[in-house]
Design a protein around this motif. Sequence first.
Motif, PDB file in Angstrom:
ATOM      1  N   ARG A 157    -106.915  25.508  22.152  1.00 13.64           N
ATOM      2  CA  ARG A 157    -107.195  26.934  22.305  1.00 13.64           C
ATOM      3  C   ARG A 157    -108.656  27.235  21.995  1.00 13.64           C
TER       4      ARG A 157
ATOM      5  N   ARG B 191    -110.916  33.646  24.829  1.00 11.33           N
ATOM      6  CA  ARG B 191    -109.988  34.368  25.684  1.00 11.33           C
ATOM      7  C   ARG B 191    -110.384  34.216  27.146  1.00 11.33           C
TER       8      ARG B 191
ATOM      9  N   PRO C  87    -106.291  38.360  27.986  1.00  9.76           N
ATOM     10  CA  PRO C  87    -105.537  37.375  27.195  1.00  9.76           C
ATOM     11  C   PRO C  87    -104.357  36.795  27.965  1.00  9.76           C
TER      12      PRO C  87
ATOM     13  N   PRO D 299    -101.376  36.752  24.498  1.00  8.88           N
ATOM     14  CA  PRO D 299    -101.856  37.729  23.501  1.00  8.88           C
ATOM     15  C   PRO D 299    -101.288  37.550  22.109  1.00  8.88           C
TER      16      PRO D 299
ATOM     17  N   LYS E 192    -103.854  33.311  18.667  1.00  6.30           N
ATOM     18  CA  LYS E 192    -105.221  33.624  18.257  1.00  6.30           C
ATOM     19  C   LYS E 192    -106.225  33.402  19.384  1.00  6.30           C
ATOM     20  N   ALA E 193    -105.911  32.518  20.305  1.00  4.28           N
ATOM     21  CA  ALA E 193    -106.796  32.234  21.434  1.00  4.28           C
ATOM     22  C   ALA E 193    -105.953  31.717  22.590  1.00  4.28           C
ATOM     23  N   ASP E 194    -106.575  31.610  23.760  1.00  3.76           N
ATOM     24  CA  ASP E 194    -105.868  31.118  24.939  1.00  3.76           C
ATOM     25  C   ASP E 194    -106.070  29.618  25.099  1.00  3.76           C
TER      26      ASP E 194
ATOM     27  N   HIS F 275    -109.185  29.046  31.266  1.00 11.43           N
ATOM     28  CA  HIS F 275    -110.547  29.543  31.446  1.00 11.43           C
ATOM     29  C   HIS F 275    -111.039  29.232  32.861  1.00 11.43           C
TER      30      HIS F 275
END
Length: 205
Positions: free
Chosen positions: A34, A37, A42, A45, A48-50, A55
Amino acid sequence: FIMMNAARLGVGIQGLSQAEVAYQNAVTYALDRRQGRALTGPAEPNEKADPIFVHPDVRRMLMDAPCPVVQTMETSDQPVDRIIGFSQYASGEMVARHLIDAGYRRPGLLGARMDPRAQARIAGYRSGLQAVGLDDARRMFTTPQPSSVGMGGQLLSDLLAVAPDTDAVFCANDDLAAGALFEAQRRGMRVPDSFGICGFNDLEM
């Protein structure tokens, strides 16, 4: 002679187990790393991160790769290029039906590492058991620790200490199944006559 053959088999299975752990670690890192974002918003969501995979620039690099990109072991409606896989959830449901059709009525579960794929197949398995009234939380044993042959034996021992009448287990990985088989043999349990063991991943053991 028998002792030496048993030792050779044990070393071979340990090697397969280590290879499976390495594979699981690599897959989990690739799928679950991760960072930041996604620019489109997101993707997950609640986290804490994607995952880095969502990306745009990562997808661009894969799409621009001078070779076909093939994703495996999953299904998706937005593959980068090609995808060959299956539903982990549906696979878990199929395992439940298989054990039920084989005549087992007190099935349990052994799971380790608990990566997203393992969680999906376990959820499908429990859904399949719930559909026929056989889901019993007492028989579900999981750990976030890495999956291994030794862990399979330990989890089965823990399960039988709580629910000794369990007559089958679904092991979320084949190395867990190998450990469960060794523990069942150590206890003199007759597999599959009086106790069923189902693994997952089709490792050659």
